[in-house]
Design an enzyme around this catalytic site. Structure first.
Site, PDB file in Angstrom:
ATOM      1  N   GLU B 231       0.835  -1.199   0.000  1.00  0.00           N
ATOM      2  CA  GLU B 231       0.000   0.000   0.000  1.00  0.00           C
ATOM      3  C   GLU B 231       0.869   1.248   0.000  1.00  0.00           C
ATOM      4  O   GLU B 231       2.085   1.174   0.206  1.00  0.00           O
ATOM      5  CB  GLU B 231      -0.941   0.001   1.205  1.00  0.00           C
ATOM      6  CG  GLU B 231      -0.223   0.053   2.527  1.00  0.00           C
ATOM      7  CD  GLU B 231      -1.130  -0.229   3.710  1.00  0.00           C
ATOM      8  OE1 GLU B 231      -2.289  -0.618   3.520  1.00  0.00           O
ATOM      9  OE2 GLU B 231      -0.648  -0.049   4.837  1.00  0.00           O
ATOM     10  N   HIS B 273      -3.713   2.330   8.410  1.00  0.00           N
ATOM     11  CA  HIS B 273      -2.384   1.912   8.849  1.00  0.00           C
ATOM     12  C   HIS B 273      -1.480   3.121   9.023  1.00  0.00           C
ATOM     13  O   HIS B 273      -1.503   4.038   8.215  1.00  0.00           O
ATOM     14  CB  HIS B 273      -1.757   0.958   7.824  1.00  0.00           C
ATOM     15  CG  HIS B 273      -2.434  -0.374   7.784  1.00  0.00           C
ATOM     16  ND1 HIS B 273      -2.448  -1.161   6.667  1.00  0.00           N
ATOM     17  CD2 HIS B 273      -3.138  -1.046   8.728  1.00  0.00           C
ATOM     18  CE1 HIS B 273      -3.123  -2.278   6.926  1.00  0.00           C
ATOM     19  NE2 HIS B 273      -3.559  -2.219   8.169  1.00  0.00           N
TER      20      HIS B 273
END
Lengths: 398, 610
Positions: B231, B273
């Site tokens: 990501e 995150h």
């Protein structure tokens, strides 16, 4: 990651011996007059007044006023406090001494995987981006402190000389101490200025990020991190953050005004892919949201209700991967309650709901949410056999 | 084959309840593939010495909790892996200790919110010591058919659905925990399943990275392709691309990268995150990662949805080239089913369990307690009182208004009798000794017996007997009593007498007989007995115990319940005395020696022991 405002950053600089200009933070303009009586520098120096809020592009918005005397500063403060910028209101201003100076330098430090990197340039100020090639770098391995000689060497490479080089190196070494001891992630001082007549230095403007996860070992952190999204948090975002701070697991929300597809997605990783899928298909998201770590059902319910209240939404994507330990039945009962409550309050009119999820108790959870069809919800429910982000395609093609 | 975790893996879990839950999930996997228990010890000082119950299928194991890792390893030298499940402020210290331990090769940490500096130090330390530090924020590691570390893989049913009982050909490396599970599912659906899946965690500075595990997978002959899910943020995906492009690699790489939406979202946008954050000037953007990986030869679908197709395509190619053979379909029925709990089987009606106890008065299984069927709140709502609850719980009947009034008076009259009596005095002594309320009150309660307050039951019992057996023969009754029992319970008083009657008795008898319509055969009988006994001796009057006992018999309470009224009533008084003594901050009492007759032997020398 937690950005902190200039006031608290200045306080930390002071603590570590990094020179800062005199400053005060006020919430009431009249307090400035009284502070003026108490502080000589407020009466005798030129002043700068800045909105002490997490608002990007303050200069263009007229939220930075330079070269003022005390009276003008009072006026500027009065003008700024209470002003509404988008969704945020200016509540505090910082009034600082605008040091007459001869030169502007650039000093910054940022963490990386192996330690941190110190950046130095003698061409600081607004043009630093154009002078990026003048920036000299010093890698600082984790838990090591460079000698003052080494920093001075870099200062020389960056174009500093003589006593100035030594003083800049000294300030940089203190900055390294501050960075290391305050669990900072990055500190950028631009400009660091010098008044050569008395060799006085001051960090006129600074941006500092600290590691909010390390707050348990910093009893003197009396500040709160500020929004990093160029605006202050909305009331709804603040509420969800307050819940997040209290629970096991997490719930997160960022509003994106103007979008028409709301996300009520699970998991830090999957939620990003859902946002991507919406954007990739030409849709616009109304928010980013995420719940994970098996949060209590009431927290998911609160998140659901908040999302149902987003204006002008056409779809809600209740998406998620196959959970490891988040209980689908329990978290969905929160979502179901949130939907019911919202509908009874008149929300969700003409809103289509798309569900895809797997994980512990998936059968019960999916069956329960599917029952909302009987209550007149326009809801479409899929299990793990539906590829994760394909419900976004279904929503956009409907 | 696999990487990181295999059949030889034996783990210690450092942490409390979350670690215990993980151990239970891990034991389910152990059961599925019929391997020995993976978790051999816990380290959690607050619960030192406890045994934790872990079921491997139907087999109950007790796993010990130690206060230190050192001790756990001393007693379990076979442990080679540590899982950190402890809070973020203590996670660093625990992981450091584990990395220091000689036998431990792998440390995996699920703890979230670990300070970056701590994570960086752990990474560095692991590199220096040649060990693996996986995490923070890692859901765990799973090697299909070999070992499960953490809750990765989810519930038991999912382990089967994802074919995790046997190895496939795909490796999985993800930052996200949820997506590791999703990726395993995709590999099972579109390919032949996984060898090992590992989540490195979504923090900014994870202890390991894609390259760490790509290298391991490259050396694992069973792994033919690796799915990585990355990501936005950091440079780990770019490094993976560099690794892939650096030389010819045996394994194929398929990658999905999250965060392309960043391009149209507000700058500085924060995702779930900590590490998912774009740097300055597009550094670490999802797009640059995707491009880098594609350039290096990885298959990178535009969206996560494209992963299924990519995995299927690679699987077909591997089959076609003969690198792998098609997996024979395994009959799912051959896989063991998790033994159900007794509750589950009972729900299905497949087992009969003899109940341990039976109740006929109270039911707590609904939203609120029900007394003999009546909801407590409804009783309150409809104006019933404590006397009615007593009637229900002691006699399964709702008393009439008149009966309630009598019960109420009995309790009010018996609630206390001053500090001097044994019960109150016992409570007071205990209160003065600093004893807490429940114990001090029970100290007073232990005094209730044949000489104090405990005669109600026997009084009721024998007067009832008299009414039945000697209805018109008081002297017959008295001689039977003399022969078989002794003094008549409920008759006689230490200080009160005919000339100095007990006001409470007088009031109760008067109230019941003149102000209610209660039929009182037992009370009447006792009053007749009193006439005879007081003729013999002035103080052989019907006392308060006797009066209450008779009235309660006339109210139709079971005779063995009668002492309960005194116990209940006097509890009010004893609690009062305890509170009173505490309010006054009373001092410890001891008897003065002049109140004791020391009727003892004179001082003498102890003889030598024979």
């Amino acid at each position: 990651m937690a950005k902190i405002l200039e006031g608290p950053a200045m306080k930390l600089f002071n603590k570590w011996g990094i020179p800062v200009p005199n400053y005060v933070v006020i919430m009431d303009a009249n307090r400035l007059a009284q502070l003026g009586e108490a502080n000589k520098w407020l009466r005798e120096s030129k002043l700068v007044v800045k909105a002490h809020e997490a608002i990007g592009g303050r200069f263009k918005l007229g939220l930075v006023k330079l070269g003022l005397n005390l009276e003008q500063a009072l006026e500027a403060a009065q003008e700024m406090i209470g002003r509404e910028i988008g969704t945020s209101v200016i509540r505090q201003v910082i009034v600082a001494e605008m040091l007459d100076h001869d030169e502007e330098y650039y000093v910054s430090i940022a963490g990386n995987r192996d330690g941190a990197e110190l950046l130095l340039s003698n061409k600081g100020g607004v043009d630093i981006e154009d002078n990026w090639e003048t920036v000299k770098r010093l890698f600082i391995p984790l838990d090591e402190n460079p000698t003052i000689e080494r920093i001075t060497e870099i200062a020389h490479e960056a174009g500093f000389s003589g006593e100035v080089a030594e003083r800049v190196a000294k300030i940089a070494s203190r900055l390294i101490l501050c960075f290391d001891n305050e669990d900072a992630q990055s500190i950028e001082i631009n400009p660091l200025v010098i008044r050569k007549s008395d060799m006085r230095f001051a960090a006129l403007d600074a941006v500092m990020n600290v590691d909010w996860d390390a707050r348990f070992r910093h009893a003197d952190w009396d500040f709160k991190p500020v929004s990093e999204i160029g605006r202050s948090y909305t009331e709804a975002e603040q509420q969800i953050m307050d819940i997040d701070a209290r629970i096991k697991g997490s719930v997160k929300l960022v509003e994106v005004p103007g979008g028409d597809i709301a996300l009520l997605t699970a998991g830090g990783g999957a939620s990003v892919f859902y946002s991507d899928a919406v954007v990739a298909r030409g849709g616009t998201i109304a928010n980013y949201a995420e719940y994970s770590g098996d949060p209590p059902d009431w927290a998911v319910e609160a998140l659901t209700e908040t999302i149902c209240r987003l204006p002008n939404i056409k779809h809600i994507i209740v998406g998620g991967a196959i959970a490891n330990f988040t209980d689908v039945k329990a978290t969905f009962s929160g979502i179901i309650n949130g939907f019911r409550e919202s509908k009874s309050k008149g929300y969700l009119e003409n809103v289509k709901i798309w569900v895809r999820r797997g994980g512990p108790n998936e059968n019960q959870g999916l069956a329960a949410i599917k029952k909302l069809q009987e209550e007149g919800f326009d809801i479409h429910v899929y299990d793990r056999s539906m590829p994760m982000t394909d419900i976004v395609d279904l929503a956009l093609n409907s | 084959m696999s990487i990181l975790a295999n059949k030889e893996t034996r783990a210690v879990i450092i942490g409390g309840v979350a670690g215990l839950n993980a151990a239970r999930r891990m034991a389910q996997f152990d059961f599925l593939i019929n391997r020995p228990l993976t978790v051999q010890a816990f380290v959690y000082p607050p619960e030192e010495g406890q045994q934790k119950e872990i079921y491997r299928g139907g087999e109950l194991n007790n796993v010990t909790v130690y206060s230190s890792l050192e001790q756990a390893l001393e007693e379990n030298p076979q442990i080679n892996t540590a899982l950190i499940y402890i809070g973020s402020s203590r996670a660093y210290q625990s992981a450091k200790e584990a990395l220091d331990a000689k036998g431990i090769k792998l440390v995996s940490m699920i703890t979230e919110g670990v300070p970056e500096k701590d994570a960086k130090r752990l990474r560095k330390y692991a590199l220096e010591t040649g060990k693996i530090f996986n995490g923070p924020s890692s859901i765990g590691i799973l090697s299909a058919g070999e070992c499960r570390l953490g809750v990765i893989g989810g519930e038991y049913k999912n382990l089967k659905l994802c074919n995790l009982y046997r190895a496939g050909s795909f490796g999985v490396i993800t930052k996200s925990g949820g997506l590791s599970n999703e990726a395993m599912w995709l590999c099972a659906q579109n390919g032949n399943g996984v060898t090992t899946a590992v989540a490195i965690g979504g923090d900014s500075y994870p202890g390991t990275d894609f390259v760490t595990y790509l290298e391991m997978f490259e050396k694992d002959p069973e792994t033919k392709a690796v799915v990585i899910v990355g990501e936005v943020g950091g440079t780990l995906e770019e490094e993976a691309a560099d690794w892939l492009g650096a030389e010819v690699r045996r394994i194929k790489v398929i990658a999905a990268i999250g965060g392309t939406c960043q391009e149209v979202l507000p700058q500085g946008m924060k995702f779930g995150h900590a590490g998912a954050k774009e740097g300055k000037k597009g550094l670490g953007s999802a797009r640059s990662k995707m491009n880098a990986l594609r350039d290096a030869g990885a298959i990178v679908p535009d969206t996560f949805g494209g992963l299924s197709k990519a995995i299927k395509q690679v699987y077909q190619e591997l089959l076609a080239s003969g690198v792998i053979k098609p997996e024979p379909e395994l009959d799912e029925k051959l896989l063991p089913a998790l033994p159900p709990s007794v509750q589950e089987v009972m729900k299905q009606g497949e087992v009969i369990v003899e109940p341990l106890i039976r109740t006929t008065i109270s039911d707590d299984r609904g939203e609120e307690p029900r007394y003999v069927g009546y909801a407590a709140s409804e009783l309150c709502e409809k104006g019933y009182g404590i006397e009615d609850v007593i009637g229900l719980l002691w006699n399964k009947k709702l008393p009439s208004k008149e009966e309630s009034e009598i019960i109420k008076r009995i309790i009010m009259i018996s609630a206390d009798h001053g500090p001097a009596v044994s019960g109150a005095f016992g409570s007071i002594i205990a209160a003065c000794a600093g004893i807490d309320l429940p114990q001090a009150v029970s100290a007073g309660m232990t005094m209730i017996g044949p000489r104090f307050g405990g005669a109600v039951t026997n009084a009721g019992k024998y007067f009832k007997y008299g009414v039945k057996e000697y209805p018109n023969d008081i002297s017959g009754f008295l001689s039977w009593m003399k022969q078989n029992v002794g003094p008549v319970p409920g008759i006689g008083h230490r200080v009160k007498s005919l000339k100095n009657p007990d006001k409470r008795v007088k009031y109760l008898v008067d109230y019941v007989k003149n102000q209610t319509t209660l039929h009182t055969p037992c009370l009447d009988y006792a009053l007749e007995v009193e006439k005879i006994t007081t003729a013999k001796k002035d103080n052989l009057i019907l006392n308060v115990d006797g009066t209450i006992g008779c009235i309660l018999v006339d109210l139709d309470f079971p005779e063995y319940s009668l002492n309960g009224f005194f116990v209940l009533a006097r509890t009010i008084g004893m609690i009062g005395h305890w509170i009173d003594q505490n309010n006054q901050n009373s001092r410890l009492i001891r008897l003065y020696d002049y109140l004791i007759n020391y009727a003892v032997k004179e001082e003498r020398e102890v003889p030598l022991k024979k």
